[in-house]
Design a protein around this motif. Structure first.
Motif, PDB file in Angstrom:
ATOM      1  N   LYS A  80       0.568  -1.051  -0.097  1.00 44.93           N
ATOM      2  CA  LYS A  80      -0.107   0.030   0.041  1.00 44.93           C
ATOM      3  C   LYS A  80       0.851   1.441  -0.016  1.00 44.93           C
ATOM      4  CE  LYS A  80      -4.388   0.754  -0.019  1.00 44.93           C
ATOM      5  NZ  LYS A  80      -5.500   0.745   1.891  1.00 44.93           N
ATOM      6  N   ALA A  81       2.140   1.253   0.029  1.00 48.10           N
ATOM      7  CA  ALA A  81       2.629   2.112   0.546  1.00 48.10           C
ATOM      8  C   ALA A  81       3.892   2.854  -1.081  1.00 48.10           C
ATOM      9  CB  ALA A  81       4.606   1.903   0.835  1.00 48.10           C
ATOM     10  N   VAL A  82       3.247   1.522  -2.087  1.00 51.51           N
ATOM     11  CA  VAL A  82       3.700   1.428  -3.753  1.00 51.51           C
ATOM     12  C   VAL A  82       2.508   2.575  -4.475  1.00 51.51           C
ATOM     13  CG1 VAL A  82       5.025   0.243  -5.825  1.00 51.51           C
ATOM     14  CG2 VAL A  82       5.565  -0.206  -3.109  1.00 51.51           C
ATOM     15  N   LEU A 109      -4.965  -2.791  -3.340  1.00 47.07           N
ATOM     16  CA  LEU A 109      -2.989  -3.242  -3.017  1.00 47.07           C
ATOM     17  C   LEU A 109      -1.686  -1.926  -3.071  1.00 47.07           C
ATOM     18  CD1 LEU A 109      -3.402  -6.736  -4.303  1.00 47.07           C
ATOM     19  CD2 LEU A 109      -3.524  -6.140  -2.069  1.00 47.07           C
ATOM     20  N   GLY A 110      -2.703  -1.186  -3.901  1.00 47.83           N
ATOM     21  CA  GLY A 110      -1.291  -0.361  -3.895  1.00 47.83           C
ATOM     22  C   GLY A 110      -2.213   0.832  -3.653  1.00 47.83           C
ATOM     23  N   ALA A 111      -1.665   2.324  -3.537  1.00 44.99           N
ATOM     24  CA  ALA A 111      -1.721   3.904  -3.484  1.00 44.99           C
ATOM     25  C   ALA A 111      -2.103   4.258  -4.663  1.00 44.99           C
ATOM     26  CB  ALA A 111      -0.829   4.393  -2.791  1.00 44.99           C
ATOM     27  N   ALA A 163      -1.493  10.317  -3.697  1.00 45.07           N
ATOM     28  CA  ALA A 163      -0.430  10.670  -2.797  1.00 45.07           C
ATOM     29  C   ALA A 163       0.057  11.713  -3.563  1.00 45.07           C
ATOM     30  CB  ALA A 163       0.485   9.502  -3.364  1.00 45.07           C
ATOM     31  N   LEU A 164       0.164  12.684  -4.385  1.00 45.72           N
ATOM     32  CA  LEU A 164       0.943  13.460  -4.750  1.00 45.72           C
ATOM     33  C   LEU A 164      -0.384  14.451  -3.782  1.00 45.72           C
ATOM     34  CD1 LEU A 164       2.320  14.667  -6.841  1.00 45.72           C
ATOM     35  CD2 LEU A 164       0.845  15.239  -8.690  1.00 45.72           C
ATOM     36  N   GLN A 165      -1.453  14.041  -3.718  1.00 40.90           N
ATOM     37  CA  GLN A 165      -1.581  15.529  -2.881  1.00 40.90           C
ATOM     38  C   GLN A 165      -1.848  15.467  -1.409  1.00 40.90           C
ATOM     39  OE1 GLN A 165      -6.662  16.775  -4.218  1.00 40.90           O
ATOM     40  NE2 GLN A 165      -5.362  13.963  -4.671  1.00 40.90           N
ATOM     41  N   THR A 166      -1.174  14.197  -0.874  1.00 35.72           N
ATOM     42  CA  THR A 166      -1.329  14.238   1.318  1.00 35.72           C
ATOM     43  C   THR A 166       0.468  14.759   0.738  1.00 35.72           C
ATOM     44  OG1 THR A 166      -2.210  11.985   0.579  1.00 35.72           O
ATOM     45  CG2 THR A 166      -0.656  12.248   2.460  1.00 35.72           C
ATOM     46  N   ALA A 167       1.575  14.417  -0.190  1.00 35.97           N
ATOM     47  CA  ALA A 167       2.459  15.237  -0.243  1.00 35.97           C
ATOM     48  C   ALA A 167       2.762  16.568   0.124  1.00 35.97           C
ATOM     49  CB  ALA A 167       3.337  14.472  -1.037  1.00 35.97           C
ATOM     50  N   VAL A 168       2.022  16.808  -0.947  1.00 36.22           N
ATOM     51  CA  VAL A 168       1.758  17.946  -0.970  1.00 36.22           C
ATOM     52  C   VAL A 168       1.820  18.796  -0.251  1.00 36.22           C
ATOM     53  CG1 VAL A 168       1.523  20.423  -2.703  1.00 36.22           C
ATOM     54  CG2 VAL A 168       2.153  18.177  -3.632  1.00 36.22           C
ATOM     55  N   GLY A 169       0.002  18.610   0.549  1.00 38.20           N
ATOM     56  CA  GLY A 169      -1.139  18.997   1.301  1.00 38.20           C
ATOM     57  C   GLY A 169      -0.462  18.647   2.827  1.00 38.20           C
ATOM     58  N   TYR A 177       8.818  10.863  -4.772  1.00 39.61           N
ATOM     59  CA  TYR A 177       9.279   9.853  -5.163  1.00 39.61           C
ATOM     60  C   TYR A 177       8.180   9.432  -6.433  1.00 39.61           C
ATOM     61  CZ  TYR A 177       6.757   5.591  -4.215  1.00 39.61           C
ATOM     62  OH  TYR A 177       6.226   4.175  -4.212  1.00 39.61           O
ATOM     63  N   VAL A 178       6.939  10.124  -6.160  1.00 40.27           N
ATOM     64  CA  VAL A 178       5.416  10.357  -6.571  1.00 40.27           C
ATOM     65  C   VAL A 178       5.730   9.901  -8.568  1.00 40.27           C
ATOM     66  CG1 VAL A 178       3.146  10.695  -6.995  1.00 40.27           C
ATOM     67  CG2 VAL A 178       3.849  10.430  -4.160  1.00 40.27           C
ATOM     68  N   LEU A 179       6.314  11.313  -7.896  1.00 44.77           N
ATOM     69  CA  LEU A 179       6.639  12.030  -9.334  1.00 44.77           C
ATOM     70  C   LEU A 179       7.495  11.567 -10.594  1.00 44.77           C
ATOM     71  CD1 LEU A 179       6.610  16.518  -8.863  1.00 44.77           C
ATOM     72  CD2 LEU A 179       5.233  15.108 -10.142  1.00 44.77           C
ATOM     73  N   GLY A 180       8.761  11.008  -9.861  1.00 39.77           N
ATOM     74  CA  GLY A 180       9.664  10.102 -10.070  1.00 39.77           C
ATOM     75  C   GLY A 180       8.744   8.746 -10.413  1.00 39.77           C
ATOM     76  N   LEU A 181       8.099   8.081  -9.613  1.00 37.67           N
ATOM     77  CA  LEU A 181       7.247   7.055 -10.389  1.00 37.67           C
ATOM     78  C   LEU A 181       6.193   7.154 -11.542  1.00 37.67           C
ATOM     79  CD1 LEU A 181       6.186   4.971  -7.381  1.00 37.67           C
ATOM     80  CD2 LEU A 181       7.736   4.628  -9.253  1.00 37.67           C
TER      81      LEU A 181
END
Length: 300
Positions: A50-52, A66-68, A73-79, A88-92
């Motif tokens: 779930k962290a991936v 089974l995954g994020a 994830a992008l909004q959670t990190a930014v906000g 990490y998210v943008l790289g993926l």
């Protein structure tokens, strides 16, 4: 008689292609939402995967996820409180975009599959006039910049945390895959239904109805993930190719394209989701696809 025979063969090839597309879509849906126990018990999967981030819209709150979701994830990190830049998210996302472009939209996205199935229902279809359709396609880029990045980054609340605006107020995939299954299996949550859920349900219903008469309206006009992958379509490893020596300019590919791409002018348009329908209908097999192709159009 020979013409009828060719027509039957063409229909057979199209059916084979559609079957392959559906098979890949179904496999992808199972892989990203395969936690069956979650749907039975109304509980969210909390395992290590779930962290991936997966490459498609896939609500974190979906009992089977089974995954994020990369947008969540992008909004959670930014906000979040620390407002981290989500390398990490943008790289993926960039990795997925460079490798596949909008193949992800056409073959891997579960909500794309939902829209495809809705469009197959026997109801009258609607073609949006180009004067409306063309500018409306930019709406997904505005949503991506404003709701996914802009507001979470700058509209800071008293707590220091900003809500995930897109997930909270628009995302129909989250409502369909997360909110509704959890409320069906959890009586306590049903008692918390309020204005926000009613709004999200209204958005979902509107997109479901629109998907019956318009091909993939969410992908065309609203999806921020589709907007991101569209930026990589022209130079992703996976490319479409039109052989100008074989093309007879019959335009059958453009007439059948559900995303209204002008294939003979711009086969690797940002709007192409690589569904492959143009390949299946081309009478001279002038259209091919694969990795590391270089586009050769008639303009060139």
């Amino acid at each position: 008689m020979p013409g009828m025979h060719r027509h039957r063969l063409k229909n057979k090839d199209t059916k084979k292609h559609i079957s392959f597309q559906r098979m890949v879509q179904l496999i992808s849906a199972v892989l990203v939402n395969g936690y069956i126990i979650g749907f039975q018990k109304g509980k969210i999967f909390t395992g290590g995967t779930k962290a991936v981030c997966v490459p498609v819209l896939n609500c974190y709150s979906c009992p089977g996820a089974l995954g994020a979701c990369p947008i969540g994830a992008l909004q959670t990190a930014v906000g979040g409180i620390k407002h981290h830049f989500p390398f990490y998210v943008l790289g993926l996302l960039m990795l997925f975009g460079i490798a596949l472009g909008r193949v992800i939209c056409g073959l891997l996205c579960p909500f794309g599959l939902v829209q495809d199935l809705l469009y197959k229902l026997p109801v009258p279809k609607k073609k949006i006039p180009k004067i409306i359709d063309k500018p409306a396609r930019y709406l997904k880029y505005i949503i991506s910049l404003v709701l996914v990045i802009g507001l979470p980054a700058f509209a800071v609340t008293k707590t220091g945390i900003t809500p995930p605006y897109f997930c909270e107020y628009i995302c129909p995939a989250g409502t369909l895959g997360g909110s509704i299954p959890l409320m069906v299996t959890n009586p306590a949550l049903r008692g918390l239904i309020g204005a926000l859920f009613c709004w999200k349900a209204f958005v979902l219903i509107a997109i479901v109805i629109a998907s019956m008469v318009i091909y993939r309206p969410f992908c065309k006009y609203l999806c921020p993930l589709g907007a991101f992958y569209a930026l990589f379509n022209r130079f992703s490893f996976f490319q479409m190719r039109l052989d100008e020596n074989q093309c007879i300019d019959c335009k059958k590919c453009e007439h059948c394209c559900p995303m209204a791409v002008e294939i003979t002018k711009d086969i690797n348009s940002p709007e192409c989701i690589r569904c492959g329908k143009c390949k299946s209908i081309c009478p001279t097999k002038a259209i091919t696809s694969g990795f590391s192709y270089r586009t050769k159009s008639k303009k060139q």
